[in-house]
Design a protein around this motif. Structure first.
Motif, mmCIF file in Angstrom:
data_model
loop_
_atom_site.group_PDB
_atom_site.id
_atom_site.type_symbol
_atom_site.label_atom_id
_atom_site.label_comp_id
_atom_site.label_asym_id
_atom_site.label_seq_id
_atom_site.Cartn_x
_atom_site.Cartn_y
_atom_site.Cartn_z
ATOM 1 N N ILE A 20 0.860 -1.274 0.058
ATOM 2 C CA ILE A 20 -0.087 -0.009 -0.330
ATOM 3 C C ILE A 20 0.755 1.399 0.187
ATOM 4 O O ILE A 20 0.860 2.142 -0.867
ATOM 5 N N PHE A 21 1.910 1.263 0.864
ATOM 6 C CA PHE A 21 2.972 2.319 0.947
ATOM 7 C C PHE A 21 3.542 2.669 -0.470
ATOM 8 O O PHE A 21 3.563 3.662 -0.958
ATOM 9 N N LEU A 22 3.851 1.339 -1.295
ATOM 10 C CA LEU A 22 4.638 1.650 -2.766
ATOM 11 C C LEU A 22 3.620 2.091 -3.515
ATOM 12 O O LEU A 22 4.018 2.770 -4.425
ATOM 13 N N LEU A 23 2.247 1.706 -3.407
ATOM 14 C CA LEU A 23 1.324 2.125 -4.516
ATOM 15 C C LEU A 23 1.290 3.600 -4.258
ATOM 16 O O LEU A 23 1.003 4.164 -5.311
ATOM 17 N N ASN A 24 1.091 4.241 -3.059
ATOM 18 C CA ASN A 24 0.795 5.657 -2.829
ATOM 19 C C ASN A 24 1.215 5.836 -1.428
ATOM 20 O O ASN A 24 0.610 5.436 -0.497
ATOM 21 N N GLN A 25 1.907 6.687 -1.280
ATOM 22 C CA GLN A 25 2.599 7.050 0.215
ATOM 23 C C GLN A 25 1.442 7.990 0.768
ATOM 24 O O GLN A 25 1.837 8.226 1.919
ATOM 25 N N ASN A 26 0.609 8.551 0.229
ATOM 26 C CA ASN A 26 -0.393 9.147 0.872
ATOM 27 C C ASN A 26 -1.606 8.514 1.246
ATOM 28 O O ASN A 26 -2.656 8.889 2.046
ATOM 29 N N ILE A 27 -1.502 7.295 1.128
ATOM 30 C CA ILE A 27 -2.608 6.206 1.621
ATOM 31 C C ILE A 27 -2.353 5.676 2.927
ATOM 32 O O ILE A 27 -1.309 5.309 3.295
ATOM 33 N N ILE A 28 -2.987 5.980 3.942
ATOM 34 C CA ILE A 28 -3.170 5.359 5.259
ATOM 35 C C ILE A 28 -3.540 4.095 5.306
ATOM 36 O O ILE A 28 -4.605 3.553 4.810
ATOM 37 N N SER A 29 -2.833 3.010 6.015
ATOM 38 C CA SER A 29 -3.108 1.853 6.268
ATOM 39 C C SER A 29 -3.752 1.587 7.589
ATOM 40 O O SER A 29 -3.190 1.991 8.717
ATOM 41 N N ILE A 30 -4.839 1.123 7.645
ATOM 42 C CA ILE A 30 -5.494 0.780 8.816
ATOM 43 C C ILE A 30 -5.880 -0.662 9.049
ATOM 44 O O ILE A 30 -6.229 -1.329 8.260
ATOM 45 N N GLY A 31 -5.533 -1.113 10.111
ATOM 46 C CA GLY A 31 -5.710 -2.436 10.428
ATOM 47 C C GLY A 31 -7.046 -2.957 10.531
ATOM 48 O O GLY A 31 -7.863 -1.996 11.324
ATOM 49 N N CYS A 32 -7.476 -4.051 10.436
ATOM 50 C CA CYS A 32 -8.821 -4.292 10.540
ATOM 51 C C CYS A 32 -9.323 -4.640 11.944
ATOM 52 O O CYS A 32 -8.576 -5.579 12.398
ATOM 53 N N ALA A 33 -10.352 -4.223 12.747
ATOM 54 C CA ALA A 33 -10.698 -4.417 14.230
ATOM 55 C C ALA A 33 -10.886 -5.693 14.258
ATOM 56 O O ALA A 33 -10.464 -6.502 15.234
ATOM 57 N N ALA A 34 -11.681 -6.214 13.265
ATOM 58 C CA ALA A 34 -12.335 -7.660 13.512
ATOM 59 C C ALA A 34 -11.292 -8.608 13.272
ATOM 60 O O ALA A 34 -11.054 -9.604 14.065
ATOM 61 N N HIS A 35 -10.354 -8.505 12.336
ATOM 62 C CA HIS A 35 -8.918 -9.240 12.257
ATOM 63 C C HIS A 35 -8.149 -9.347 13.602
ATOM 64 O O HIS A 35 -7.725 -10.567 14.021
ATOM 65 N N MET A 36 -7.947 -8.346 14.088
ATOM 66 C CA MET A 36 -7.281 -8.271 15.409
ATOM 67 C C MET A 36 -7.897 -8.926 16.507
ATOM 68 O O MET A 36 -7.430 -9.407 17.281
#
Length: 101
Positions: A20-36
């Motif tokens: 995601i970072f390599l795709l676009n550095q302006n995109i924020i990665s948010i962890g999925c609460a249900a997965h956690m």
């Protein structure tokens, strides 16, 4: 001009976050609460891993033998169960399956 916020929901895997970072550095990665939450529950169930293994072996015993499954149904009828209970297998990726089994 209004700024836009872009975010991507991920499963917290490092390779996905990096992609995601390599795709676009302006995109924020948010962890999925249900997965956690799921990962936390799986970690908590490690404490009773031996018990779950024994229960799963018992479930397999009744699942793979129609004769034993018939004995189980008969025992429930003899004890006047209001509802005959069926064998449910514990499936790691199915929510509540350990509890229901």
């Amino acid at each position: 001009m209004k700024e836009k916020c872009f975010a991507a929901m991920t499963d917290n895997a490092a390779n996905i976050k990096k992609a995601i970072f390599l795709l676009n550095q302006n995109i924020i990665s948010i962890g999925c609460a249900a997965h956690m939450l799921y990962l936390s529950i799986i970690k908590g169930l490690e404490l009773i891993k031996q018990f779950i293994k024994r229960v799963n072996n018992l479930i397999l015993f009744f699942s793979f033998s129609s004769k034993q499954n018939d004995h189980l149904k008969k025992a429930q009828k003899e004890r006047n169960f209001l509802k005959l209970l069926k064998i449910l297998q514990d499936v790691r990726i199915r929510w509540n399956s350990s509890y229901l089994a």
